[in-house]
Design a protein around this motif. Structure first.
Motif, short mmCIF file in Angstrom:
data_model
loop_
_atom_site.label_atom_id
_atom_site.label_comp_id
_atom_site.label_asym_id
_atom_site.label_seq_id
_atom_site.Cartn_x
_atom_site.Cartn_y
_atom_site.Cartn_z
N VAL A 14 76.66 35.79 -9.83
CA VAL A 14 77.35 36.73 -10.59
C VAL A 14 76.38 37.58 -11.26
O VAL A 14 76.48 38.41 -11.32
CB VAL A 14 78.14 35.97 -11.72
N VAL A 15 75.30 36.98 -11.63
CA VAL A 15 73.90 37.78 -12.45
C VAL A 15 73.48 38.92 -11.42
O VAL A 15 73.35 40.11 -11.59
CB VAL A 15 73.11 37.17 -12.79
N VAL A 16 73.44 38.62 -10.10
CA VAL A 16 72.88 39.21 -9.16
C VAL A 16 73.96 40.58 -8.96
O VAL A 16 73.70 41.84 -8.72
CB VAL A 16 72.48 38.71 -8.06
N LEU A 17 75.31 40.12 -8.73
CA LEU A 17 76.39 41.06 -8.58
C LEU A 17 76.41 42.20 -9.49
O LEU A 17 76.41 43.31 -9.60
CB LEU A 17 77.79 40.40 -8.48
N LEU A 18 76.21 41.62 -10.99
CA LEU A 18 76.00 42.59 -12.31
C LEU A 18 75.05 43.53 -12.18
O LEU A 18 75.12 44.56 -12.38
CB LEU A 18 76.18 41.48 -13.42
N VAL A 19 73.79 42.99 -11.83
CA VAL A 19 72.68 43.86 -11.73
C VAL A 19 72.93 44.86 -10.56
O VAL A 19 72.45 45.94 -10.74
CB VAL A 19 71.44 42.92 -11.45
N GLY A 20 73.64 44.39 -9.45
CA GLY A 20 73.65 45.52 -8.44
C GLY A 20 74.52 46.31 -8.77
O GLY A 20 74.61 47.56 -8.37
N LEU A 21 75.63 46.11 -9.49
CA LEU A 21 76.51 47.02 -9.78
C LEU A 21 76.16 48.02 -10.82
O LEU A 21 76.28 49.34 -11.03
CB LEU A 21 77.88 46.49 -10.42
N LEU B 291 72.91 48.99 -11.10
CA LEU B 291 72.07 49.90 -10.37
C LEU B 291 72.74 50.90 -9.54
O LEU B 291 72.61 52.01 -9.57
CB LEU B 291 71.15 48.93 -9.49
N TRP B 292 73.93 50.42 -9.06
CA TRP B 292 74.73 51.42 -8.41
C TRP B 292 75.57 52.75 -9.19
O TRP B 292 75.31 53.69 -8.88
CB TRP B 292 75.79 50.68 -7.53
N PHE B 293 75.55 52.13 -10.43
CA PHE B 293 76.43 53.26 -11.33
C PHE B 293 75.31 54.21 -11.69
O PHE B 293 75.50 55.33 -11.56
CB PHE B 293 76.64 52.30 -12.53
N PHE B 294 74.12 53.86 -12.06
CA PHE B 294 72.90 54.86 -12.51
C PHE B 294 72.51 55.60 -11.27
O PHE B 294 72.42 56.87 -11.31
CB PHE B 294 71.85 54.19 -12.90
N ILE B 295 72.36 55.11 -9.92
CA ILE B 295 71.90 56.07 -8.93
C ILE B 295 73.08 56.99 -8.47
O ILE B 295 72.79 57.99 -8.36
CB ILE B 295 71.79 55.05 -7.76
N ASN B 296 74.38 56.23 -8.65
CA ASN B 296 75.48 57.16 -8.26
C ASN B 296 75.60 58.44 -9.29
O ASN B 296 75.90 59.62 -8.94
CB ASN B 296 76.91 56.37 -8.27
N ARG B 297 75.38 58.03 -10.40
CA ARG B 297 75.59 59.06 -11.78
C ARG B 297 74.43 60.12 -11.43
O ARG B 297 74.84 61.39 -11.46
CB ARG B 297 75.45 58.26 -13.04
#
Length: 94
Positions: A19-26, A28-34
């Motif tokens: 769950v922690v790895v999934l949250l960190v990945g999400l 990171l994805w948000f900031f890269i996409n932004r």
């Protein structure tokens, strides 16, 4: 009995890590996409600015040619002027 408790604790710990790895990945994805979408917007604005500058340059050239007084120059000076025009055309547009 210890085996049942230990195996349950290990599965719970691995679930928490997942769950922690999934949250960190999400995150990171948000900031890269932004950042990517902002970059695309900036590229579109720069292309629009370049288009406007090209139109403005063309308009200025037409205005200069229209306001330029007609000169009757000898043929010899026209050939020299042609070489100068070639040099001016090599200068990059701003």
């Amino acid at each position: 009995m210890n085996e049942v408790i230990n195996s349950g604790a290990l599965s719970f710990a691995s679930l928490i890590v997942s769950v922690v790895v999934l949250l960190v990945g999400l995150v990171l994805w948000f900031f890269i996409n932004r950042a990517s979408s902002r970059t695309n917007e900036q590229i579109e604005l720069l292309e629009a600015l370049l288009d406007q500058q090209k139109r403005q340059t063309a308009l200025l050239r037409r205005l200069c040619e229209a306001n330029e007084p007609e000169k009757e120059a000898p043929v010899e000076q026209a050939s020299v002027k042609g070489k100068d025009d070639e040099f001016i055309r090599l200068v990059a547009e701003r």
